[in-house]
Design a protein around this motif. Structure first.
Motif, PDB file in Angstrom:
ATOM      1  N   GLU A 333      29.985  20.236  16.542  1.00  0.00           N
ATOM      2  CA  GLU A 333      28.982  21.261  16.823  1.00  0.00           C
ATOM      3  C   GLU A 333      29.345  21.984  18.115  1.00  0.00           C
ATOM      4  OE1 GLU A 333      24.559  20.817  16.064  1.00  0.00           O
ATOM      5  OE2 GLU A 333      24.622  20.424  18.212  1.00  0.00           O
ATOM      6  N   ASP A 334      29.285  23.299  18.103  1.00  0.00           N
ATOM      7  CA  ASP A 334      29.415  24.065  19.351  1.00  0.00           C
ATOM      8  C   ASP A 334      28.166  23.771  20.194  1.00  0.00           C
ATOM      9  OD1 ASP A 334      31.580  26.643  18.843  1.00  0.00           O
ATOM     10  OD2 ASP A 334      30.864  25.523  17.104  1.00  0.00           O
ATOM     11  N   TYR A 335      28.343  23.110  21.318  1.00  0.00           N
ATOM     12  CA  TYR A 335      27.165  22.643  22.053  1.00  0.00           C
ATOM     13  C   TYR A 335      26.853  23.490  23.288  1.00  0.00           C
ATOM     14  CZ  TYR A 335      23.833  18.834  21.648  1.00  0.00           C
ATOM     15  OH  TYR A 335      22.716  18.104  21.374  1.00  0.00           O
ATOM     16  N   THR A 336      27.844  23.698  24.168  1.00  0.00           N
ATOM     17  CA  THR A 336      27.571  24.451  25.385  1.00  0.00           C
ATOM     18  C   THR A 336      28.860  25.101  25.879  1.00  0.00           C
ATOM     19  OG1 THR A 336      26.472  24.302  27.558  1.00  0.00           O
ATOM     20  CG2 THR A 336      27.987  22.514  26.969  1.00  0.00           C
ATOM     21  N   TYR A 337      28.731  26.083  26.772  1.00  0.00           N
ATOM     22  CA  TYR A 337      29.879  26.870  27.228  1.00  0.00           C
ATOM     23  C   TYR A 337      30.263  26.556  28.663  1.00  0.00           C
ATOM     24  CZ  TYR A 337      29.141  29.945  23.164  1.00  0.00           C
ATOM     25  OH  TYR A 337      29.005  30.452  21.894  1.00  0.00           O
ATOM     26  N   GLN A 344      35.380  28.626  27.791  1.00  0.00           N
ATOM     27  CA  GLN A 344      35.614  27.457  26.951  1.00  0.00           C
ATOM     28  C   GLN A 344      34.325  27.011  26.261  1.00  0.00           C
ATOM     29  OE1 GLN A 344      36.986  25.063  30.258  1.00  0.00           O
ATOM     30  NE2 GLN A 344      39.131  25.236  29.602  1.00  0.00           N
ATOM     31  N   VAL A 345      34.505  26.217  25.193  1.00  0.00           N
ATOM     32  CA  VAL A 345      33.387  25.630  24.456  1.00  0.00           C
ATOM     33  C   VAL A 345      33.478  24.114  24.573  1.00  0.00           C
ATOM     34  CG1 VAL A 345      32.260  25.379  22.214  1.00  0.00           C
ATOM     35  CG2 VAL A 345      33.428  27.530  22.792  1.00  0.00           C
ATOM     36  N   LEU A 346      32.362  23.480  24.913  1.00  0.00           N
ATOM     37  CA  LEU A 346      32.301  22.031  24.874  1.00  0.00           C
ATOM     38  C   LEU A 346      31.617  21.642  23.571  1.00  0.00           C
ATOM     39  CD1 LEU A 346      32.927  19.393  26.365  1.00  0.00           C
ATOM     40  CD2 LEU A 346      30.592  19.449  27.271  1.00  0.00           C
ATOM     41  N   GLY A 347      32.388  21.090  22.661  1.00  0.00           N
ATOM     42  CA  GLY A 347      31.856  20.657  21.379  1.00  0.00           C
ATOM     43  C   GLY A 347      31.451  19.203  21.432  1.00  0.00           C
ATOM     44  N   ALA A 348      30.377  18.871  20.749  1.00  0.00           N
ATOM     45  CA  ALA A 348      29.872  17.498  20.725  1.00  0.00           C
ATOM     46  C   ALA A 348      28.827  17.397  19.630  1.00  0.00           C
ATOM     47  CB  ALA A 348      29.275  17.115  22.089  1.00  0.00           C
ATOM     48  N   HIS A 349      28.110  16.298  19.600  1.00  0.00           N
ATOM     49  CA  HIS A 349      26.894  16.155  18.812  1.00  0.00           C
ATOM     50  C   HIS A 349      26.085  15.045  19.443  1.00  0.00           C
ATOM     51  CE1 HIS A 349      24.252  16.037  15.182  1.00  0.00           C
ATOM     52  NE2 HIS A 349      24.463  17.347  15.310  1.00  0.00           N
ATOM     53  N   MET A 350      24.874  14.826  18.912  1.00  0.00           N
ATOM     54  CA  MET A 350      24.021  13.810  19.522  1.00  0.00           C
ATOM     55  C   MET A 350      24.722  12.462  19.574  1.00  0.00           C
ATOM     56  SD  MET A 350      20.240  14.700  18.072  1.00  0.00           S
ATOM     57  CE  MET A 350      20.738  14.463  16.365  1.00  0.00           C
ATOM     58  N   PRO A 413      39.659  18.238  29.594  1.00  0.00           N
ATOM     59  CA  PRO A 413      38.620  18.671  30.537  1.00  0.00           C
ATOM     60  C   PRO A 413      39.110  18.571  31.978  1.00  0.00           C
ATOM     61  CG  PRO A 413      37.690  17.222  28.875  1.00  0.00           C
ATOM     62  CD  PRO A 413      39.174  17.168  28.707  1.00  0.00           C
ATOM     63  N   PRO A 414      38.715  19.517  32.850  1.00  0.00           N
ATOM     64  CA  PRO A 414      39.182  19.495  34.242  1.00  0.00           C
ATOM     65  C   PRO A 414      38.590  18.355  35.055  1.00  0.00           C
ATOM     66  CG  PRO A 414      37.557  21.225  33.925  1.00  0.00           C
ATOM     67  CD  PRO A 414      37.871  20.687  32.568  1.00  0.00           C
ATOM     68  N   GLU A 415      37.467  17.820  34.588  1.00  0.00           N
ATOM     69  CA  GLU A 415      36.817  16.714  35.301  1.00  0.00           C
ATOM     70  C   GLU A 415      36.239  15.731  34.288  1.00  0.00           C
ATOM     71  OE1 GLU A 415      34.059  17.761  38.445  1.00  0.00           O
ATOM     72  OE2 GLU A 415      34.899  19.788  38.552  1.00  0.00           O
ATOM     73  N   ALA A 425      34.726  17.368  22.774  1.00  0.00           N
ATOM     74  CA  ALA A 425      36.037  18.015  22.803  1.00  0.00           C
ATOM     75  C   ALA A 425      35.861  19.371  23.469  1.00  0.00           C
ATOM     76  CB  ALA A 425      36.604  18.183  21.397  1.00  0.00           C
ATOM     77  N   LEU A 426      36.794  19.741  24.310  1.00  0.00           N
ATOM     78  CA  LEU A 426      36.748  21.015  25.020  1.00  0.00           C
ATOM     79  C   LEU A 426      37.832  21.917  24.454  1.00  0.00           C
ATOM     80  CD1 LEU A 426      35.490  22.587  27.497  1.00  0.00           C
ATOM     81  CD2 LEU A 426      37.441  21.716  28.818  1.00  0.00           C
ATOM     82  N   TRP A 427      37.431  23.135  24.018  1.00  0.00           N
ATOM     83  CA  TRP A 427      38.427  24.014  23.433  1.00  0.00           C
ATOM     84  C   TRP A 427      38.261  25.458  23.881  1.00  0.00           C
ATOM     85  CZ3 TRP A 427      34.869  21.707  19.835  1.00  0.00           C
ATOM     86  CH2 TRP A 427      33.913  22.587  19.306  1.00  0.00           C
TER      87      TRP A 427
END
Length: 500
Positions: A333-337, A344-350, A413-415, A425-427
């Protein structure tokens, strides 16, 4: 859930009786050598099976019927070694229900300049024999893959393997069953859809099951199975010893193991390859399956959160297509930017991200889950492996299904994210976040996707063409004005192609 290991693609060579027995013997010998070369290649992962040369309408019709009825045959490769008059192929192609690839090659790569004569020319006629065959495919409006080049090159063998993987995905789609535990999340639009239309288009069936049925399977799990699974957790993941020494965390882990075994038993018994659930439908369960869902995905099951059966099916289909590659496929899921020098997009899910995409050995932890049900849930924590990837979304447009692909570059991820209790996942989407997100939104892409580093855009192109589904690709060449025109043109085309 190895779906490709026993599957085959048939290799069928076209010719005619005009050339006489010596030429036909050479045609058969060359075809057998090509098949042997494909099967010895490290590039092609599906077994290619030689079929005798077809020389008449009756032989062509018979081999097409045989391919249709063979459960292990997922598709056919057709090659015209000599000239094979294409009217001979009409009855067979009309009846062929398996996807086919037209291989436009010739046996020898180079011409024997000092020896070439008319016998050589008549024996090696692929250059125009395949054009004759190509015409009838176009005249009959048959969707097919055309691969051009010498058969013994890596480029051609890569295209063959890509298509074989798509054919395997199509075979899985035609035989797939998706289990829905409960309904989809209330008021959400994109997870809805016409399940009958999906079965007509893609072949897979979607069946609903009550939480009561699932709970019966979960409650039937014995302590021996739970204990064995706990030992697997110890071996497969990094786990702080406090998880085992704290009675509450250990109890949560054992409950999760019971859910995993019960869910797998239910899915296997019902011959389901994918499933969905929803945090709003958990009656009788100890919590929303987290670790259980992640592990089931890692074993090959497709999954979609909040009742998203379309994504669950696509995750399973893509897992089949990517089988054997050193990379994974997951529900995402596209979660936050992260807006910055490069957006970048930080993808994740619950909870439910598959560890097949992890960059390192996952950490198993127990954390509080607060959406839908408030309880501690075990889950795997990790970040996605860096490298090329794609996000794929299947949506119901009302009069057709649309498959959307966005090409990505997954990055490290940078950190660290020590307070984020979920896998991620960061893309960086292509061509950039500004264009990619706008294009995705214009195309109607869902917030859920099937994320993969094992499946390529070319695999999805081949699959969509076999399925006869609309395809939209967002890549480094995407331009919003051109894409909006493409969407308009697609709307007209599919409206006319399917009838009013």
């Amino acid at each position: 859930m190895n779906a490709m290991s026993k599957k085959q693609v048939w290799f069928i060579t076209g010719s005619q009786d005009l050339y006489g027995p010596k030429v036909l013997e050479q045609v058969a010998k060359n075809s057998q050598e090509i098949v042997a070369g494909f099967n010895q290649s490290s590039t092609i992962t599906t077994e290619i099976v030689y079929q005798p040369t077809v020389k008449s309408p009756r032989e062509i019709h018979a081999v097409c019927q045989a391919a249709n009825s063979d459960a292990n045959c997922i598709g056919v490769i057709l090659w015209m070694h000599t000239f094979s008059p294409a009217k001979m192929w009409i009855a067979g192609l009309n009846e062929l229900s398996k996807p086919f690839m037209h291989l436009h090659t010739q046996f020898h790569a180079e011409l024997p300049w000092s020896e070439i004569n008319m016998n050589y020319m008549n024996t090696h006629q692929s250059a125009h024999g395949c054009r004759e065959f190509g015409f009838i495919g176009t005249r009959m409006r048959k969707e097919r893959k055309v691969v051009v080049g010498h058969w013994n090159t890596t480029a051609v063998q890569t295209e063959v393997d890509d298509w074989c993987r798509a054919a395997a995905g199509w075979h899985e789609s035609r035989n797939l069953k998706v289990a829905r535990f409960g309904d989809n999340m209330r008021q959400v639009a994109v997870t809805e859809g016409d399940k009958v239309a999906a079965q007509i288009q893609f072949g897979y069936e979607v069946n609903a099951h009550s939480l009561g049925e699932l709970n019966d399977a979960i409650n039937a799990v014995g302590d021996a199975d739970i204990n064995a699974l706990i030992e697997n957790y110890r071996q497969d993941y990094q786990i702080n010893e406090s998880v085992f020494s704290d009675d509450h965390q250990l109890d949560m882990l054992r409950k999760e193991a019971r859910i995993e075994v019960g869910m797998k038993n239910f899915l296997v018994a019902g011959q389901y390859g994918a499933f969905t659930n929803c945090f709003e439908n958990l009656t009788g369960m100890t919590g929303l399956p987290g670790l259980a869902t992640q592990r089931l995905m890692s074993q090959g099951f497709g999954y979609g959160g909040e009742g998203d059966w379309k994504t669950a099916a696509m995750v399973r289909i893509m897992k089949v297509m990517g089988e054997g590659r050193n990379a994974g496929t997951s529900f995402m899921e596209d979660y936050t930017y992260n807006f910055g020098a490069t957006d970048q997009v930080l993808g994740a899910h619950m909870l439910e991200v598959c560890p097949s995409i992890a960059a390192a050995k996952p950490q198993l932890e127990v954390h509080l889950h607060t959406i839908g049900v408030r309880c501690d849930v075990p889950r795997l924590l990790f970040t996605g492996k860096a490298g090329p990837a794609i996000n794929v979304s299947t949506i119901d447009m009302g009069n057709r299904f649309r498959i959307i692909v966005n090409e990505l570059d997954t990055v490290t991820p940078p950190e660290d994210t020590p307070n984020l209790p979920v896998a991620s996942a960061l893309w960086e989407p292509k061509p950039n976040l500004s264009v990619a997100a706008a294009a995705w939104i214009h195309a109607g892409g869902a917030h859920h996707s099937a994320y993969s580093q094992a499946v390529t855009t070319d695999n999805i192109v081949d699959f969509a063409e076999i399925a006869g589904a609309e395809l939209v690709i967002i890549d480094e060449n995407t331009n919003i004005r051109e894409l909006k025109n493409e969407l308009r043109h697609n709307s007209v085309y599919y409206g006319l192609a399917r009838g009013l």
